[in-house]
Every structure is written in structure tokens, then in C-alpha cells.
Design an enzyme around this catalytic site. Structure first.
Site, PDB file in Angstrom:
ATOM      1  N   LYS A  22      76.723  41.506  53.432  1.00 46.92           N
ATOM      2  CA  LYS A  22      77.823  40.531  53.319  1.00 46.92           C
ATOM      3  C   LYS A  22      79.161  41.274  53.245  1.00 46.92           C
ATOM      4  CE  LYS A  22      78.925  38.847  49.080  1.00 46.92           C
ATOM      5  NZ  LYS A  22      80.322  38.999  48.651  1.00 46.92           N
ATOM      6  N   ASN A  23      79.222  42.299  52.390  1.00 44.47           N
ATOM      7  CA  ASN A  23      80.516  42.949  52.135  1.00 44.47           C
ATOM      8  C   ASN A  23      80.938  43.906  53.233  1.00 44.47           C
ATOM      9  OD1 ASN A  23      80.730  41.417  49.874  1.00 44.47           O
ATOM     10  ND2 ASN A  23      80.200  43.047  48.445  1.00 44.47           N
ATOM     11  N   ARG A  92      87.241  35.801  48.327  1.00 46.93           N
ATOM     12  CA  ARG A  92      88.120  36.952  48.084  1.00 46.93           C
ATOM     13  C   ARG A  92      88.416  37.684  49.380  1.00 46.93           C
ATOM     14  NH1 ARG A  92      91.763  39.791  44.832  1.00 46.93           N
ATOM     15  NH2 ARG A  92      91.667  41.973  45.408  1.00 46.93           N
ATOM     16  N   CYS A 116      84.831  35.320  43.075  1.00 46.73           N
ATOM     17  CA  CYS A 116      84.106  35.174  41.812  1.00 46.73           C
ATOM     18  C   CYS A 116      85.020  35.480  40.627  1.00 46.73           C
ATOM     19  CB  CYS A 116      82.908  36.113  41.785  1.00 46.73           C
ATOM     20  SG  CYS A 116      81.547  35.520  42.800  1.00 46.73           S
ATOM     21  N   ARG A 121      91.849  39.610  39.831  1.00 46.07           N
ATOM     22  CA  ARG A 121      91.657  39.968  41.241  1.00 46.07           C
ATOM     23  C   ARG A 121      93.035  40.081  41.928  1.00 46.07           C
ATOM     24  NH1 ARG A 121      86.325  38.605  42.693  1.00 46.07           N
ATOM     25  NH2 ARG A 121      86.396  40.315  44.191  1.00 46.07           N
ATOM     26  N   PRO A 122      93.917  40.928  41.419  1.00 43.20           N
ATOM     27  CA  PRO A 122      95.258  41.015  42.023  1.00 43.20           C
ATOM     28  C   PRO A 122      95.194  41.634  43.420  1.00 43.20           C
ATOM     29  CG  PRO A 122      94.966  42.738  40.404  1.00 43.20           C
ATOM     30  CD  PRO A 122      93.741  41.870  40.315  1.00 43.20           C
ATOM     31  N   ILE A 123      96.313  41.596  44.132  1.00 42.25           N
ATOM     32  CA  ILE A 123      96.348  42.224  45.468  1.00 42.25           C
ATOM     33  C   ILE A 123      97.475  43.252  45.554  1.00 42.25           C
ATOM     34  CG2 ILE A 123      95.309  40.211  46.637  1.00 42.25           C
ATOM     35  CD1 ILE A 123      98.179  39.508  47.626  1.00 42.25           C
ATOM     36  N   ASP A 308      78.245  45.538  41.400  1.00 44.51           N
ATOM     37  CA  ASP A 308      77.559  44.328  41.876  1.00 44.51           C
ATOM     38  C   ASP A 308      76.097  44.267  41.460  1.00 44.51           C
ATOM     39  OD1 ASP A 308      79.409  44.057  45.009  1.00 44.51           O
ATOM     40  OD2 ASP A 308      79.894  43.532  42.948  1.00 44.51           O
ATOM     41  N   VAL A 330      84.500  48.996  36.586  1.00 40.73           N
ATOM     42  CA  VAL A 330      85.210  48.444  37.749  1.00 40.73           C
ATOM     43  C   VAL A 330      85.806  47.082  37.414  1.00 40.73           C
ATOM     44  CG1 VAL A 330      84.980  47.775  40.183  1.00 40.73           C
ATOM     45  CG2 VAL A 330      83.667  49.718  39.290  1.00 40.73           C
ATOM     46  N   ARG A 404      76.347  32.321  48.240  1.00 39.88           N
ATOM     47  CA  ARG A 404      77.442  33.077  48.852  1.00 39.88           C
ATOM     48  C   ARG A 404      76.989  34.481  49.235  1.00 39.88           C
ATOM     49  NH1 ARG A 404      82.573  32.934  45.146  1.00 39.88           N
ATOM     50  NH2 ARG A 404      83.178  34.381  46.797  1.00 39.88           N
TER      51      ARG A 404
END
Ligand code: EPZ
Length: 426
Positions: A22-23, A92, A116, A121-123, A308, A330, A404
Site C-alpha cells: 500500500k505504502n 494521508r 490515521c 501529522r504536519p507537513i 506500523d 516515530v 484501508r
């Protein structure tokens, strides 16, 4: 809402086939914009995150088709460069569209991404990468970010090896007019897979002494079809390996890459499971073995133990005698699964280390079956493992998180002898 019904207490025995990652697939779908023609992506898993990104590509004007495990995307006729929250809020990985849209249009407007609830979850690292590798005007507001400008090439030393920000930088570097260097970038296999796809699109990206680099390459749209196959999903494979060992079963995880799974292989071996990797499969046995806990499992960026698999590992360690501790560096807040595992009989709690870091404290025992609710994608997987271990019936309520990231999860567990079904309850 989906209800997973599990009659647990039986060892998982047999073989299971890993899906494509998926990732790896999600950023590659965004990167098809950098090919500007027809792409065929093979080994694509049917997941809701994938469907969401395909819907976003169609909104932007691309043509998409998903048949079997092959996704066909043609971005030659892209006609938009804005992505509203109704699309980005679900996933995301929507932030992956930033760099490709800038390359194609010189501007974009992307609402903040969802994802999630596993912590902040900043950018900011994504935007720092744009500033370092190009001349951009970046305007942030409560809605999202608007960017105008062009990639020039340059040097970016990442404050943290962020997977998404590294992927953003690589997509920006790919067709920059000058060379790029990205230091302290993420080295996850999924990032390497994206780099492979970008090179197939005509880029010249390579890793030298742990530093991502690119040589200038001209962007041009294509008419010939680019065919690419994504790597196996190491997190799905690791989840099944932990589940087989946790239920004291014996199984072979097929079409995976053990070289990408060293962290979880080390954990299983340290606990006393038999683990044997071959070129494209992993054999795991917990059967007739007294598995012991691990003093400390720490989740770090690749190639260390992956965040994960932190929640699935907590479920596994809850079945191993003795004490264990799990600390996620993380996503330091990624512990919502702990209370839910406790409802299913695990002796787990969130404690504080002397330095103030939160970690999961586990005392090995038996799951008894019970009722839990998924709080995120991997937390949901940990509850399925708990239910498969616990004698009696367990119910796992889930608001679509598990679908997902895990393709045909019930069928795959049933293929290992697990007694698990899913009902849509509303
Ligand atoms: C990717 O998320 C994965 N998602 C996640 O998998 C995975 O947990 C994560 O990488 C770490 O391996 C996809 O690839 C779609 P990060 P990403 O940027 O890119 C901080 C799953 O279960 N950070 O490496 O969002 C951030 O807060 C999902 O499949 C900033 O501070 O992760 C976190 O603490 C969950 N600013 C740390 O870095 C930024 O601009 C790592 O995040 C970006 C990140």
C-alpha cells in the site's frame, strides 16, 4: 461500521499470499502525473486508500481502471491543480500530489491531508523540501496550502527522515533542471520503490552513501505505456508473521521480501519463534515453542523495527511469558490500541520512562476474547490478532480502518484456519 467476528483460540497453520505494498503504491499513483501518459501498475491491492487516490486522480482529469491487480492510469489529459478536503481528508498520502502538480502546472492548491489518528501529522518538512529545491511562493491557511513556482534543484538536509517528505522531495527533484541532494532522507523500501518508478518515468535518481541524489532530466509526456510492479507489502507480511507466532501456529508467508522485514524477524527470533527467510517467502513457527517477551522493542525509521508493526507486536508480546516493553519513537502517541487490547484480556498499559517517554508495558498472558474497537489501521490489525488468540468469541468494531491497509484480511486469515468473518452493521 464493520464488525469482525472471531472464534479464536486455534493456531494459524498454512500459507498466505502477501499483496503489493500500500505504502509503495500510494505515492506511485501520485507520481503517474510525472509520466504524463498511460501507466500500468501491477500487484496493486484493493484497498480503500487506493480507491481514494484513484478517485482524486479522476477528479484531476486522469483516466483510471482497476482490473484484477492491475491499475491503469493515464494522466495525459490532466486539467485541474486543486484538490479539496473532501478528497485529501480521507488519506494521508493525498499530500503526495503536491510535487507532481507543481511540476505539471507550476501551481497547486491542496487541502490538508487526513490519515490515521496516530499523532501529529504536519507537513512542514514537505514545505521545507519545496523551499530548498525550488523557487516557490507558499501560502498556508486553515484549509490547506497553495503553492506557485518551479523546481530548480538544490540541497535539502532533512531534520527527520520523514517518509512522505522524502517522497515529496524525490518527486520534486526528479525533473529539476539542476542536480539535487537530499540528506537524512527516509530509506524505507517504499521510498526506494517510488525512486524506481520515477526512474522508469525518465528520472535519474540514486542513493549514494545514504544520500538521495538526482541528475537533471527533462520532463516530457509519454504515449507508450509504462509498466511497473510494486514491491510486496512488508507490513502486511509482518502482521501475518506475528499472528502465526501469536496463535502458536506454523505458516509460510508467500510473495514477501524477508530482506525488508529484518526488524520483525529479529523480534520473532528473539522471542523464541522459528523464523526462516528465503528469497520470496518467510516461514514462521510458534507451535510447541515457549515464547518469551522482549525487554525493549523500539520503533525507529527503517531499517529498524517499523512503527506500523508496533501495535501488532504488542498483541504478539501479550502472549509471550514474562515482561516486555514497546516504545514508538516515530509516532510517540501511537498507543490507542493498548486500552482496546486490555479489553480482550491483555495485561498491557501505557507507562512513562524515566526520561518522560511513553511506552507500552506488557506482562505476558492469555487473551480471553472480548470486544474491542479499532482506533487506526494497525491498531485494528492488533485486535484481530488478539481475537484470533483468545479462546471464545471476540468482536472487533472498525470504522473502515482495517480495509484501508489489509486486502481480503478475513479470507487470508481463514486460509490459515482462522475463524473470522466480517459484517457491515451500519
Ligand atoms: C508514512 O507516513 C506511512 N504512510 C505511515 O504508514 C508510516 O507509519 C510512516 O510513513 C512512518 O513509517 C504512507 O506511506 C501512506 P512520516 P508519513 O512523514 O509519511 C513527523 C500505515 O499504517 N513529521 O515518516 O506521514 C510525523 O509527525 C501508515 O500504513 C513532521 O513532523 O510519516 C511523525 O512523527 C500510518 N513533519 C514522523 O515525522 C512532516 O512534515 C514520521 O512521519 C512530516 C512528518
Amino acid at each position: 461500521m464493520t464488525q469482525y467476528v472471531i472464534d479464536g483460540g486455534r493456531p494459524l497453520i498454512g500459507t498466505v499470499l502477501t499483496s503489493g505494498s500500500k505504502n509503495a503504491l500510494l505515492p506511485i499513483l501520485a507520481a503517474t502525473i510525472l509520466y504524463g501518459g498511460p501507466c500500468e501498475i501491477h500487484r496493486a491491492p484493493h484497498l480503500s486508500d487506493v480507491e481514494n487516490l484513484l478517485e482524486t486522480l479522476r477528479y484531476l482529469g486522469a483516466k483510471t481502471r482497476f482490473c484484477g491487480d492491475v491499475i491503469t492510469v493515464d494522466t495525459s489529459a490532466l486539467n485541474r491543480y486543486d484538490i479539496p478536503a473532501e478528497y485529501t481528508g480521507r488519506c494521508r498520502a493525498s499530500i503526495s500530489f503536491l510535487a507532481p502538480l507543481l511540476l505539471r502546472f507550476g501551481r497547486c492548491s491542496v487541502a490538508y491531508p487526513g490519515g490515521c489518528a496516530i499523532g501529529a501529522r504536519p507537513i512542514n518538512y514537505h514545505l521545507e523540501a519545496l523551499r530548498a529545491l525550488g523557487n516557490f511562493r507558499i501560502m498556508e491557511n486553515s484549509y490547506g496550502v497553495e503553492v506557485q513556482g518551479t523546481f530548480t534543484g538544490g540541497y535539502y538536509s532533512m531534520p527527520y527522515p520523514s517518509v512522505g517528505a522524502t517522497e515529496c522531495a524525490l518527486m520534486g527533484a526528479c525533473f529539476s533542471p539542476m542536480p539535487c541532494k537530499i540528506e537524512n532522507g527516509a530509506l524505507e523500501p517504499e521510498v526506494e520503490d517510488l525512486a524506481g518508478f520515477l526512474n522508469a518515468c525518465g528520472g535519474h535518481i540514486f542513493l549514494e552513501n545514504g544520500i538521495w541524489q538526482s541528475e537533471p532530466a527533462p520532463f516530457s509526456a509519454h504515449t507508450d505505456t509504462l509498466r511497473y510492479s510494486v514491491i510486496p507489502d512488508r507490513i502486511e507480511a509482518g502482521t501475518f508473521a506475528l499472528a502465526v507466532a501469536a496463535t502458536r501456529g506454523e505458516g509460510r508467508i508467500l510473495r514477501c521480501n524477508p530482506d525488508h522485514m529484518k526488524g520483525v524477524i529479529r523480534l520473532l527470533a528473539a522471542a523464541g519463534a522459528e523464523v526462516v527467510g528465503s528469497k520470496d517467502s518467510l516461514y514462521v513457527r510458534g507451535r510447541n515453542r515457549k515464547l518469551r517477551g522482549c525487554d525493549l522493542v523500539m520503533a525507529y525509521p527503517y531499517p529498524a523495527f517499523p512503527t506500523d508493526l508496533q501495535a501488532p507486536a504488542c498483541a504478539f508480546l501479550a502472549t509471550c511469558y514474562g515482561k516486555s516493553a514497546v516504545l514508538d519513537t516515530v509516532f510517540p502517541m501511537r498507543y490507542a490500541h493498548v486500552s482496546e487490547l486490555g479489553k480482550m484480556g491483555a495485561r498491557v498499559s501505557v507507562a512513562r520512562a524515566p526520561g518522560g517517554e511513553r511506552y507500552v508495558s506488557i506482562v505476558g498472558g492469555m487473551f480471553r476474547g472480548g470486544r474491542g474497537e479499532s482506533t487506526d489501521l494497525r491498531a485494528g490489525a492488533s485486535l484481530l490478532i488478539a481475537g484470533l488468540c483468545g479462546k471464545g468469541r471476540s468482536i472487533v468494531l472498525d470504522q473502515g480502518y482495517i480495509a484501508r491497509g489489509y486486502e481480503a484480511v478475513c479470507e487470508k486469515f481463514r486460509g490459515l484456519g482462522g475463524r473470522i468473518w466480517e459484517n457491515r452493521i451500519y
